[in-house]
Scaffold this active site. Structure first.
Site, mmCIF file in Angstrom:
data_model
loop_
_atom_site.group_PDB
_atom_site.id
_atom_site.type_symbol
_atom_site.label_atom_id
_atom_site.label_comp_id
_atom_site.label_asym_id
_atom_site.label_seq_id
_atom_site.Cartn_x
_atom_site.Cartn_y
_atom_site.Cartn_z
ATOM 1 N N TYR A 9 2.210 -7.374 -4.237
ATOM 2 C CA TYR A 9 2.048 -5.881 -4.077
ATOM 3 C C TYR A 9 2.443 -5.320 -2.687
ATOM 4 C CZ TYR A 9 -0.940 -1.714 -3.570
ATOM 5 O OH TYR A 9 -1.000 -0.380 -3.463
ATOM 6 N N THR B 172 -9.848 4.178 -6.399
ATOM 7 C CA THR B 172 -9.050 4.360 -7.679
ATOM 8 C C THR B 172 -9.088 2.768 -8.048
ATOM 9 O OG1 THR B 172 -6.927 3.772 -6.389
ATOM 10 C CG2 THR B 172 -7.867 5.974 -6.506
#
Length: 272
Positions: free
Chosen positions: A175, A203
């Site tokens: 990531y 989120t």
């Protein structure tokens, strides 16, 4: 510049990727409220349509300011089709917000295009989309790209010999690599671009950062600000929320930008 000082975006068209939830959804909402025509991208047509319907029903956004598009960024052919459709229907883009993103999965996962999935969805698809929309973004003065990146890019390194991390996979490292690549790409000279870490927001990506975060709406304000033509930007600049700061050293190296472009062209099938 305060929120109230932002200029009207009437007459401007902005494409927001990953606009169906989180920061992308709130970015689309705020842009539309300021008068922009917003091109809402989602992974499926149903997702995009649902987001548009929600913006109209719950946020009071004018439906005429919204256009919906779909492309699964895990399939580069869909990214190409998306770019072609937008070029035909909206040949003048004021801004492109490269926001769509995903956490790397626990297990190493490769797309049908042969790329590690987080590297493709978070970076390669945006690289390809931006390249294909270059004419639309540069057709009028002031066109710009805003890459929604992450402070985690500072922890990353790009594995040039193994960008898909087939030999040693870590979901956090994968990531972070995708976020570093996206940040480096902002310095590409073909279009005017910046990258921004909008803060730790509540989120789907929150578990990568912290147990709690600010609202997606608050994070989106920092993205929307950079879309405003009244806000002067310098190509390759990096922001943490509304403050311009130095990115990781690799993101300031011309050699790294050129090397990344060469790698990305190879992986998305644009190499000569």
């Amino acid at each position: 510049m305060s929120d109230s000082a932002l200029s009207s975006l009437s007459g401007r068209t902005v494409l927001v990727t990953g606009a169906t939830a989180g920061i992308g959804y709130e970015t689309a909402r705020q842009l539309a409220e300021r008068g922009a025509t917003v091109l809402l991208h989602g992974r499926t047509a149903e997702d995009s349509r649902a987001a548009a319907d929600a913006l109209v029903a719950t946020a009071g956004v004018d439906a005429n300011r919204l256009c919906t598009y779909a492309a699964d960024f895990a399939r580069l052919e869909e990214v190409e089709a998306l770019a072609h459709r937008i070029t035909v229907e909206h040949p003048h883009l004021a801004a492109l917000v490269n926001n769509a993103g995903m956490a790397a999965p626990e297990r190493h996962t490769v797309t049908a295009d042969g790329n590690e999935i987080a590297f493709q969805v978070n970076f390669l698809a945006h690289y390809l989309l931006t390249c294909l929309l270059e004419a639309a973004l540069t057709s009028d003065p002031g066109g710009r790209v805003v890459n929604v990146s992450s402070s985690l890019h500072r922890t990353a390194s790009i594995q040039w010999a193994d960008p898909n991390r087939a030999r040693r996979y870590s979901r956090l490292a994968a990531y972070a690599q995708s976020q570093l690549a996206l940040t480096v790409f902002a310095a590409d000279p073909r279009v005017t671009a910046v990258s921004v870490h909008p803060g730790v927001c509540d989120t789907a990506l929150l578990p990568l950062y912290a147990p709690a975060g600010v609202s997606p709406a608050e994070g989106a304000t920092h993205v929307v600000r950079l879309c405003d033509p009244a806000v002067e930007i310098v190509n390759g600049a990096y922001y943490e929320r509304d403050e311009r700061v130095d990115p990781a050293p690799a993101a300031r190296e011309d050699r790294t930008v050129r090397r990344l472009n060469k790698l990305a062209d190879l992986l998305v099938g644009r190499a000569d």
